[in-house]
Scaffold this motif. Structure first.
Motif, short mmCIF file in Angstrom:
data_model
loop_
_atom_site.label_atom_id
_atom_site.label_comp_id
_atom_site.label_asym_id
_atom_site.label_seq_id
_atom_site.Cartn_x
_atom_site.Cartn_y
_atom_site.Cartn_z
N ARG A 106 0.83 -1.20 0.00
CA ARG A 106 0.00 0.00 0.00
C ARG A 106 0.87 1.26 0.00
O ARG A 106 0.59 2.23 -0.70
CB ARG A 106 -0.92 -0.01 1.23
N TRP A 107 1.97 1.22 0.76
CA TRP A 107 2.88 2.38 0.77
C TRP A 107 3.54 2.58 -0.60
O TRP A 107 3.68 3.71 -1.05
CB TRP A 107 3.95 2.15 1.84
N THR A 109 2.29 1.78 -3.55
CA THR A 109 1.32 2.23 -4.55
C THR A 109 0.81 3.64 -4.27
O THR A 109 0.52 4.40 -5.21
CB THR A 109 0.13 1.26 -4.61
N THR A 110 0.68 4.01 -3.00
CA THR A 110 0.08 5.31 -2.67
C THR A 110 1.08 6.42 -2.43
O THR A 110 0.74 7.60 -2.57
CB THR A 110 -0.82 5.16 -1.42
N GLU A 111 2.33 6.08 -2.07
CA GLU A 111 3.31 7.12 -1.74
C GLU A 111 4.57 7.04 -2.61
O GLU A 111 4.95 8.02 -3.25
CB GLU A 111 3.69 7.03 -0.26
N ALA A 112 5.22 5.88 -2.62
CA ALA A 112 6.52 5.78 -3.30
C ALA A 112 6.38 5.97 -4.80
O ALA A 112 7.11 6.77 -5.41
CB ALA A 112 7.16 4.42 -2.99
N TRP A 115 5.43 9.55 -5.87
CA TRP A 115 6.56 10.46 -5.66
C TRP A 115 7.59 10.31 -6.78
O TRP A 115 8.12 11.30 -7.29
CB TRP A 115 7.20 10.15 -4.32
N TRP A 272 9.97 1.82 7.66
CA TRP A 272 8.97 2.80 7.23
C TRP A 272 7.56 2.23 7.32
O TRP A 272 6.62 2.91 7.72
CB TRP A 272 9.26 3.25 5.80
N GLY A 276 6.74 4.75 9.91
CA GLY A 276 6.70 5.97 9.11
C GLY A 276 7.47 7.12 9.71
O GLY A 276 7.25 8.28 9.37
N TRP A 278 10.88 9.22 10.22
CA TRP A 278 12.16 9.48 9.57
C TRP A 278 13.33 9.27 10.52
O TRP A 278 14.43 8.90 10.08
CB TRP A 278 12.19 10.91 9.03
#
Length: 361
Positions: A106-107, A109-112, A115, A272, A276, A278
């Motif tokens: 999910r990370w 597909t939706t964020e990486a 970006w 992450w 999540g 940093w």
């Protein structure tokens, strides 16, 4: 007066074609017999690792057989502790990793992926939507059916089951006898070569033993040490899959820098997906940076040094070629064979450069 019969001249055999023929025949025999060679190869590896310890005990006036027994007890204790302590924790963390796959996907597909597309002006293309609850359930059911069918086939064939048990039981037996008679076997093998070659072959075999020993013994210790360092560091910074990720990075360290690359990428993704945060990502990077510094400045110079001489690309090629030619047995013998070939090739190049062919106008 009886006529004296002169002695027959000695049989003249061209050495190089004979030796090349023997090498080719041994290679063909290894390829043909590789399905039954696993216990013998594993036994030889164990004997090779244990021979220096037995020699050290022998120098302290301990009989060879008693020394082999003591080394066997040491190896057996290490294996037993690993199975007792590490395997349950690894299985638990493997199950936790499987449960995190949906969050990681999910990370991505939706964020990486968005970006990357925005940053590098890549044409938009989304990954397919996956119902992970159904997919994981189906895969686990398929894995269960496959395991059940495999176990049924094995247990349904008494011969196959007995053969598997016999192969595993042969490993310590082969290792014991090889470790006990290692020096005598090496001496007899040297006597097979023509007398004119024996001094040179003994010298080159000594170099090959130094190279192989530096890699097998040294790199094995480096891999284990890095696995412990990475696992402990990741556990200290709070990564849940610390042991599993550390073991993966340690095993991948058989190829220089591969363990660092694989471990840091997998650990950053896991960290992450877990938090999540940093700050945790920075902590993971620090762990692998410290581990890499310890490896390059302490572990590798002391335990391995520069004696192996195999380029990382050559290591990768040797492992893949061994696996392609002879499966798992080929992977086990790939790096020692590559190291020995490297030593003999270095001597062949030295002879060529000293020859008239190379130096003539």
């Amino acid at each position: 007066m009886a006529e004296i019969t002169p002695p027959e001249p000695p049989l003249v055999i061209n050495r190089w074609p004979l030796m090349l023929g023997v090498i080719v025949a041994l290679g063909v025999l290894f390829y043909v017999l590789q399905p039954i060679l696993l216990p013998f190869v594993l036994g030889a590896v164990i004997a090779y690792l244990g021979d220096p310890l037995v020699d050290a005990l022998e120098r302290r006036k301990v009989s060879r057989t008693v020394g082999v027994v003591l080394v066997f007890l040491l190896f057996s204790s290490i294996v037993f502790l690993l199975l007792l302590l590490a395997i349950p924790m690894l299985l638990q963390q493997l199950d936790a990793m499987v449960s995190k796959i949906p969050a990681i996907y999910r990370w991505i597909t939706t964020e990486a992926l968005p970006w990357i597309q925005a940053r590098f002006s890549v044409e938009e293309a989304g990954l397919p939507r996956v119902d992970w609850s159904a997919q994981l359930a189906d895969n686990w059911q398929s894995l269960g059916r496959l395991t059940a069918n495999t176990f049924k086939q094995i247990t349904g064939s008494g011969a196959s089951l007995l053969l598997g048990i016999a192969n595993m039981a042969l490993v310590p037996v082969v290792a014991f006898y090889l470790m006990r008679d290692w020096d005598a076997i090496m001496s007899r093998m040297l006597m097979i070569f023509p007398r004119a070659w024996q001094d040179r072959v003994n010298h080159m075999v000594g170099e090959a033993d130094e190279v192989v020993g530096a890699f097998i013994r040294g790199q094995l210790i480096v891999m284990c040490a890095l696995g412990v360092i990475y696992s402990a560091g990741l556990w200290m910074v709070g990564v849940q899959l610390a042991l599993l990720l550390g073991v993966i990075a340690g095993l991948a360290s058989i190829v220089p820098y591969l363990g660092f690359a694989v471990g840091i990428v997998a650990s950053l993704i896991a960290a992450w997906a877990q938090s999540g945060d940093w700050l945790m990502l920075l902590s993971v990077a620090v762990v692998f940076g410290v581990g890499q510094l310890i490896e390059s400045m302490v572990l590798t110079p002391i335990l391995v040094g520069d004696r192996i001489g195999l380029h990382p690309v050559a290591v990768i090629f040797a492992l893949m070629a061994g696996g392609q030619l002879a499966g798992f047995v080929g992977v086990l013998v790939a790096l020692p064979v590559a190291a020995v070939i490297m030593v003999f090739a270095r001597h062949a190049v030295a002879y060529y450069r000293a020859s008239e062919l190379y130096g003539a106008d």
